[in-house]
Design a protein around this motif. Sequence first.
Motif, PDB file in Angstrom:
ATOM      1  N   LYS A 298      -6.483  -9.043  -4.941  1.00 27.68           N
ATOM      2  CA  LYS A 298      -7.195  -7.763  -4.882  1.00 27.68           C
ATOM      3  C   LYS A 298      -7.528  -7.374  -3.442  1.00 27.68           C
ATOM      4  O   LYS A 298      -7.286  -6.244  -3.020  1.00 27.68           O
TER       5      LYS A 298
ATOM      6  N   GLY B 207       0.803  -1.217   0.000  1.00 22.06           N
ATOM      7  CA  GLY B 207       0.000   0.000   0.000  1.00 22.06           C
ATOM      8  C   GLY B 207       0.836   1.267   0.000  1.00 22.06           C
ATOM      9  O   GLY B 207       0.492   2.253  -0.652  1.00 22.06           O
TER      10      GLY B 207
ATOM     11  N   ASP C  53      -1.945  -0.917  -7.735  1.00 17.33           N
ATOM     12  CA  ASP C  53      -3.098  -0.733  -8.613  1.00 17.33           C
ATOM     13  C   ASP C  53      -3.573  -2.036  -9.260  1.00 17.33           C
ATOM     14  O   ASP C  53      -3.042  -3.116  -8.988  1.00 17.33           O
TER      15      ASP C  53
ATOM     16  N   GLU D 115      -4.658  -4.660  -3.216  1.00 22.93           N
ATOM     17  CA  GLU D 115      -5.019  -3.551  -4.106  1.00 22.93           C
ATOM     18  C   GLU D 115      -5.559  -2.339  -3.336  1.00 22.93           C
ATOM     19  O   GLU D 115      -6.757  -2.188  -3.118  1.00 22.93           O
ATOM     20  N   ARG D 116      -4.658  -1.483  -2.959  1.00 28.06           N
ATOM     21  CA  ARG D 116      -4.977  -0.228  -2.275  1.00 28.06           C
ATOM     22  C   ARG D 116      -3.738   0.658  -2.329  1.00 28.06           C
ATOM     23  O   ARG D 116      -2.629   0.175  -2.564  1.00 28.06           O
ATOM     24  N   GLY D 117      -3.914   1.950  -2.080  1.00 28.00           N
ATOM     25  CA  GLY D 117      -2.771   2.855  -2.077  1.00 28.00           C
ATOM     26  C   GLY D 117      -2.076   2.850  -3.425  1.00 28.00           C
ATOM     27  O   GLY D 117      -2.698   3.042  -4.473  1.00 28.00           O
TER      28      GLY D 117
ATOM     29  N   THR E 193      -2.182  -6.008  -9.536  1.00 30.39           N
ATOM     30  CA  THR E 193      -3.002  -7.149  -9.106  1.00 30.39           C
ATOM     31  C   THR E 193      -2.990  -8.254 -10.155  1.00 30.39           C
ATOM     32  O   THR E 193      -2.793  -9.430  -9.840  1.00 30.39           O
TER      33      THR E 193
END
Length: 504
Positions: free
Chosen positions: A328, A31, A337, A332-334, A341
Amino acid sequence: MSKFKVASILFLFSTLLLKFSSMLRDMTIAGLFGASGQSDIYFAAMTIPNAIVLFMLTGMKDAFLPSYYKFDQQGKGFSHLTNVVKGTFWITIGISIIGIIISPFLMRLIYPEFGRYEDGFEIATWTAIIYFIAIIFVGMNAVYEGFFDSQKKFSFSTFSQTVVVLVMIGFSLLFYRQLGIYAVPIGYLIGTIISFLIKLVYLKPKRFLAWKQKIDRKEVKAFYLIFLPVGLTIAIGQINLTVDSIFSAQMETGVVANLNYAFRLVNIPQAIFGVTIATLVFPLIASAYAENKMDQFKSGIEKGLIFMIMFLIPTIAGMILVMEPLVKIFFERGRFDAAATADTATYAIFYVGSVFFYSIQAVIAKGFYTMSKGHYILRIGLISVVLNVIFNWWFSSLYGAVGLALASSVVGMLYSIMTFTMLYRLTGGFDLKKIGWNVLKVLIAGAVMTAALIGLQQTAIPSLPILLYLVIIGVTGIIVYATGLYLLKSQPFKELIARGGNRT
């Protein structure tokens, strides 16, 4: 309920906590830094000192436990602990000094591609140096964690490792803006120091060490002659990861990081089931071998392999079916992207073979260590390094970054086959019919579970929120698989669910 079963349950719980915190650490790094040049440099630079960390942390525990049992039977357990701790302290200081001195040259030598990043070599060098400093505390922590395992206090051993991870996470979150990627290795160093201090407080100074006892150099030397092949064997996996990093560093930005995220995600079954089962089996086969009860020794290894496969097959099959949603929801954060993923999920699928075979290897290795035959498995491990270089070069030229993950799985398979064959010869053979019959039941139940989950995916279930989708898939898989084992009258499954852990 027996004390050992209570210890086993506590250890499983603490292992789950450790793995959860380890995943939280990886999620934090993903992240904060994503699949960037900085994360590539960090993951690549830490692989070399981390090989020594694993060499000390896991290798020490595997070598110390049978050695401690031997001296404890003579009434010299505490004295032996003291000798190993003091010897390890001076040895790790030497390793740290050498590592600090060579890091600037080593990073430029094996990762010349980092010159394309601003401050690339500087980040790589300081990351390696910080990890080399931490090795002093890692070594002493490893000895005491081996001691706790010998006392069947497995949960405290994993708790102390969890402390390291949690401090690493907290420090990274608090100081990443001021320190950048440096916050991650510095957090690790602080965590190892705190973990060491917790052990000192828990045991209290008088039970921590015989402070005035002089080092018995002959005893330390004899221990390290046993420990070295064990530790080097443990480090083989990390050496192979270093080889992967060298190849992946030559590719586009993000490949090193995404391969690491993928490996760590699929490593969950190995970290939970592989480590747990192998650790619980080790004291049983070690004590049986010390008492010259070879039937119990071989039976312990057989049971360990059967239980390992029983847990691994459904877990890995399920992960393959839902790999992208898993990536994900975890990462998948911060700065991580959707493109990261997709790449990470693809790499992870090709890594699953390595997780299966190296988990099997974890049980096989305990047999070698118990028999003080670590040099055999070391030779095979060195062969695997050569094979890994060959397959990495071959597969990466054909398939790119995916080839690196596939190479790890192929090498893991060959490594597992070679070590099992060697242990089979050394012990005079195992009950292959018993192992094969139980594995066949596992495969049938696993196939039925997989078919049921594929059918479920053809419905509207995948359109649900990811977390709910994963929960439904997971619960359904467990029910179908458990039902299959029950109907097939799997004896290990009956033992697992039996009240009080006894046979039904």
